[in-house]
Write a protein that holds these residues in place. Structure first.
Motif, PDB file in Angstrom:
ATOM      1  N   UNK A   1       0.182  -3.149  -0.710  1.00  0.00           N
ATOM      2  CA  UNK A   1      -0.624  -1.954  -0.445  1.00  0.00           C
ATOM      3  C   UNK A   1       0.273  -0.723  -0.399  1.00  0.00           C
ATOM      4  N   UNK A   2       1.453  -0.840   0.218  1.00  0.00           N
ATOM      5  CA  UNK A   2       2.392   0.281   0.279  1.00  0.00           C
ATOM      6  C   UNK A   2       2.814   0.676  -1.142  1.00  0.00           C
ATOM      7  N   UNK A   3       3.085  -0.303  -1.995  1.00  0.00           N
ATOM      8  CA  UNK A   3       3.455  -0.009  -3.387  1.00  0.00           C
ATOM      9  C   UNK A   3       2.307   0.679  -4.129  1.00  0.00           C
ATOM     10  N   UNK A   4       1.106   0.204  -3.908  1.00  0.00           N
ATOM     11  CA  UNK A   4      -0.089   0.797  -4.522  1.00  0.00           C
ATOM     12  C   UNK A   4      -0.251   2.257  -4.083  1.00  0.00           C
ATOM     13  N   UNK A   5      -0.064   2.508  -2.791  1.00  0.00           N
ATOM     14  CA  UNK A   5      -0.172   3.872  -2.261  1.00  0.00           C
ATOM     15  C   UNK A   5       0.931   4.766  -2.827  1.00  0.00           C
ATOM     16  N   UNK A   6       2.118   4.198  -3.018  1.00  0.00           N
ATOM     17  CA  UNK A   6       3.231   4.968  -3.564  1.00  0.00           C
ATOM     18  C   UNK A   6       2.922   5.400  -4.994  1.00  0.00           C
ATOM     19  N   UNK A   7       2.342   4.502  -5.778  1.00  0.00           N
ATOM     20  CA  UNK A   7       1.986   4.836  -7.160  1.00  0.00           C
ATOM     21  C   UNK A   7       0.927   5.944  -7.191  1.00  0.00           C
ATOM     22  N   UNK A   8      -0.013   5.916  -6.257  1.00  0.00           N
ATOM     23  CA  UNK A   8      -1.042   6.959  -6.188  1.00  0.00           C
ATOM     24  C   UNK A   8      -0.436   8.295  -5.776  1.00  0.00           C
ATOM     25  N   UNK A   9       0.547   8.272  -4.890  1.00  0.00           N
ATOM     26  CA  UNK A   9       1.122   9.498  -4.338  1.00  0.00           C
ATOM     27  C   UNK A   9       2.127  10.155  -5.278  1.00  0.00           C
ATOM     28  N   UNK A  10       2.755   9.358  -6.123  1.00  0.00           N
ATOM     29  CA  UNK A  10       3.751   9.920  -7.039  1.00  0.00           C
ATOM     30  C   UNK A  10       3.066  10.602  -8.210  1.00  0.00           C
ATOM     31  N   UNK A  11       3.600  11.734  -8.658  1.00  0.00           N
ATOM     32  CA  UNK A  11       3.022  12.376  -9.843  1.00  0.00           C
ATOM     33  C   UNK A  11       3.279  11.506 -11.070  1.00  0.00           C
ATOM     34  N   UNK A  12       2.473  11.669 -12.122  1.00  0.00           N
ATOM     35  CA  UNK A  12       2.715  10.890 -13.339  1.00  0.00           C
ATOM     36  C   UNK A  12       4.149  11.112 -13.830  1.00  0.00           C
ATOM     37  N   UNK A  13       4.722  10.085 -14.390  1.00  0.00           N
ATOM     38  CA  UNK A  13       6.122  10.140 -14.835  1.00  0.00           C
ATOM     39  C   UNK A  13       6.311  11.228 -15.883  1.00  0.00           C
TER      40      UNK A  13
END
Length: 129
Positions: free
Chosen positions: A109-121
């Protein structure tokens, strides 16, 4: 024996593990703020975005749980296992989780949230250009 249907169980367990992930994120924010990091702001900012995303999702889950009369109660915890009681419309189901399995679910879940919070590469720009 299963007393809750799959949808009720998925909703309640997502709420449970998302809540645990939020606690981990909040603790990490404190560790960074109090730690020996040279530059803290980017990490704290990322974690705060993650926490905000999690809070938004948890509000939606809480509303769905209230509408469906679903509750999760912590029964007990020891070194190896944690027990939770899932209640829905008068039906109850006790679940025991192996603590390393809980850790893995929270980590995902933490990894999933991190992907949502990071801007697109985006392509990185060299500092010496």
């Amino acid at each position: 024996m299963r007393y809750l249907n799959e949808e009720e169980l998925q909703l309640a367990s997502r709420f449970l593990f998302l809540s645990m992930a939020m606690v981990v994120i909040q603790q990490d924010i404190q560790h960074i703020q109090q730690g020996a990091f040279k530059i803290k702001e980017p990490y704290v900012e990322l974690l705060e975005k993650m926490n905000s995303e999690a809070a938004k999702e948890r509000r939606k889950l809480r509303k769905l749980m209230e509408d469906g009369k679903i509750q999760v109660v912590t029964l007990n915890k020891n070194d190896s296992f944690s027990s939770f009681l899932f209640i829905s419309k008068g039906r109850e189901e006790k679940r025991n989780y192996f603590n390393p399995a809980i850790r893995k679910k929270v980590e995902l879940i933490v990894q999933e949230l991190m992907q949502k919070a990071l801007p697109p590469h985006q392509h990185s720009v060299s500092a010496n250009t």
